[in-house]
Design an enzyme around this catalytic site. Structure first.
Site, PDB file in Angstrom:
ATOM      1  N   GLU A 158     -34.919  -0.197  -1.453  1.00 58.81           N
ATOM      2  CA  GLU A 158     -34.819  -0.360   0.000  1.00 58.81           C
ATOM      3  C   GLU A 158     -35.843  -1.370   0.537  1.00 58.81           C
ATOM      4  O   GLU A 158     -36.713  -1.024   1.355  1.00 58.81           O
ATOM      5  CB  GLU A 158     -34.976   0.994   0.700  1.00 58.81           C
TER       6      GLU A 158
ATOM      7  N   GLU B 225     -29.008   6.665  -4.427  1.00 61.67           N
ATOM      8  CA  GLU B 225     -29.501   7.801  -3.638  1.00 61.67           C
ATOM      9  C   GLU B 225     -28.392   8.282  -2.729  1.00 61.67           C
ATOM     10  O   GLU B 225     -27.722   7.483  -2.071  1.00 61.67           O
ATOM     11  CB  GLU B 225     -30.698   7.428  -2.744  1.00 61.67           C
TER      12      GLU B 225
END
Length: 461
Positions: free
Chosen positions: A165, A362
């Site tokens: 991220e 995720e």
């Protein structure tokens, strides 16, 4: 029965800073540093030393992974733990021992490690001395760290990722004040974003030049942007949100190029980062082998109701809105539950990014201690709410795979309830509960369901 492709990865994800603790760590991360400065900003005033203590308990934990049939697992190597001297690249021998033993234990138990290099954990020394990724010097120091990790562990680790991220340190640290260094400066934000992309590219190219037997990718949090209506203004708002929050990293990291519209917008607001032709060539030639995708919630946007005087963040171009017909998770700030978004992500990668191999790096359903409740008579914690929603998401993923999406695995967030930044332990995601007082791991019903899912490589609706 929803069956998944042969060899599909089933497992979970965590990060070093959220699971290892700081014992024998030679340098501090920004999280230790920030917590010492402002402990009241962290939920319950719980800092990154209160974790599941993977540093000491990794063998016990790998046995628990095996118990619920993991065949893969993602964690990260902490820059602040591995590297003793950032300038020379001298490593900490205790860290080398720990990571070697951890990786070997995973492999011995049939769990394929996916190792990430950067999960929000900038060494505090580099942040304070050079401004972290504000500085191109730190870009090169990161590449040196990556080189050391490849040399030390690349003979056994076959799947690497550069960043998890990467947009989050930009948002949190330079636009919205939920990560250190807590600056609200869009000019710095664009430079940091560019420098992270450059660090990623240099690392990918280094890995390829080292001719290590394995693959390298990146993990992006992709949040589809849905417009309030099909009006021209609302559709433009969704386009702009997607441009800033998804394509800003997707395009350079997967296509080697920056979106032209984004470049023009940055130029208009005098936010263009400092670049060189050599750096842009480095970014252009960096080809990842696979993509990791993190997904939790959709983004709902509408046309701006009142224009801001100047650009402070991407919301200059849109407003958020709440879907009046949506379902919401009462245990996580009423965030919207929208499984179809996972299908939309898969189709976007398939149709617009060359159908690159990707995995769901995720996905998690947040609950709190009260909603999960106490341990039942069977010794388990009842989190069937989590399982029911996960099934809905996996059905959408399965639909995309049936239509040709090149997805090769699923990692849920997370294995054991872990410390989570400013939220500390406010939200729980794990297959196992962590008792903060005793350190005990307590299995949840969702872990039992997942064990059968992984064993069967599929599930019944």
């Amino acid at each position: 029965m929803y069956k998944f492709p042969e060899g599909f990865f089933w497992g979970a994800a965590t990060s070093g800073v959220q699971s290892e603790g700081s014992k024998n760590q030679v340098n501090k991360s920004i999280w230790n540093y920030w917590f010492e400065k402002e402990p009241k900003r962290f939920s319950g005033e719980i800092g990154p030393d209160v974790v599941c203590d993977t540093y000491n308990k990794f063998k016990e934990d790998v046995a628990l992974m095996k118990e619920i049939n993991f065949n893969s697992f993602r964690t990260s190597i902490q820059w602040a733990r591995l590297i003793k001297d950032f300038e020379t690249g001298e490593v900490c021998e205790d860290a080398v021992r720990f990571y070697n033993e951890y990786i070997d234990e995973l492999l011995k138990n049939g769990v394929e490690p996916i190792i990430n290099l950067y999960h929000f954990d900038m060494p505090s020394e580099l942040q304070e001395k050079f401004g972290g990724f504000e500085s191109k010097k730190v870009v090169n120091l990161f590449v040196l760290f990556a080189q050391k990790a490849f040399e030390l562990f690349g003979d056994r680790v076959k799947y690497w990722t550069t960043f998890n991220e990467p947009i989050v340190p930009v948002e949190g640290g330079y636009l919205y004040d939920f990560h250190y260094p807590n600056k609200k400066d869009p000019k710095l934000a664009t430079q940091v974003a560019y420098n992270i992309i450059l660090a990623h590219a240099k690392t990918v190219n280094l890995y390829k030049n080292m001719k290590i037997s394995g693959e390298i990718g990146v993990i992006l949090n992709l949040t589809p942007s849905y417009s309030r209506s099909n009006s021209e203004e609302d559709l433009k708002a969704a386009y702009m949100a997607d441009l800033f929050f998804n394509r800003s990293f997707l395009d350079p990291m997967l296509k080697g190029e920056f979106p032209k519209d984004l470049c023009e917008i940055l130029k208009e607001h005098n936010l263009t980062p400092e670049t060189t032709k050599e750096e842009l060539k480095e970014i252009e030639k960096a080809k990842v082998d696979f993509l990791g995708v993190n997904y939790y919630v959709p983004r709902r946007v509408k046309a701006k109701e009142k224009k801001d005087e100047k650009f402070n963040n991407p919301e200059y171009y849109f407003d958020y809105y709440i879907n009046p017909d949506g379902r919401f998770n009462p245990y996580r700030d009423n965030n919207e539950i929208y499984p179809v978004a996972l299908y939309d992500i898969a189709k976007n990668v398939q149709e617009n990014y060359g159908n690159i191999p990707w995995y769901l790096a995720e996905i998690g359903i947040a609950m709190d201690l009260n909603s999960e409740g106490d341990v039942k008579e069977d010794g388990l914690i009842d989190d069937t709410f989590r399982t029911d929603l996960m099934k809905e998401h996996f059905i959408q993923l399965h639909r995309a795979i049936e239509e040709g999406s090149n997805c090769f695995g699923v990692h849920q967030w997370t294995f054991i309830d872990c410390w989570s930044w400013l939220n500390s332990f406010k939200r729980r995601y794990g297959f196992y509960r962590l008792d903060l007082e005793t350190g005990k791991r307590i299995k949840k019903k969702h872990g039992v369901w997942f064990a059968q899912l992984a064993k069967d490589n599929g599930f019944e609706k």
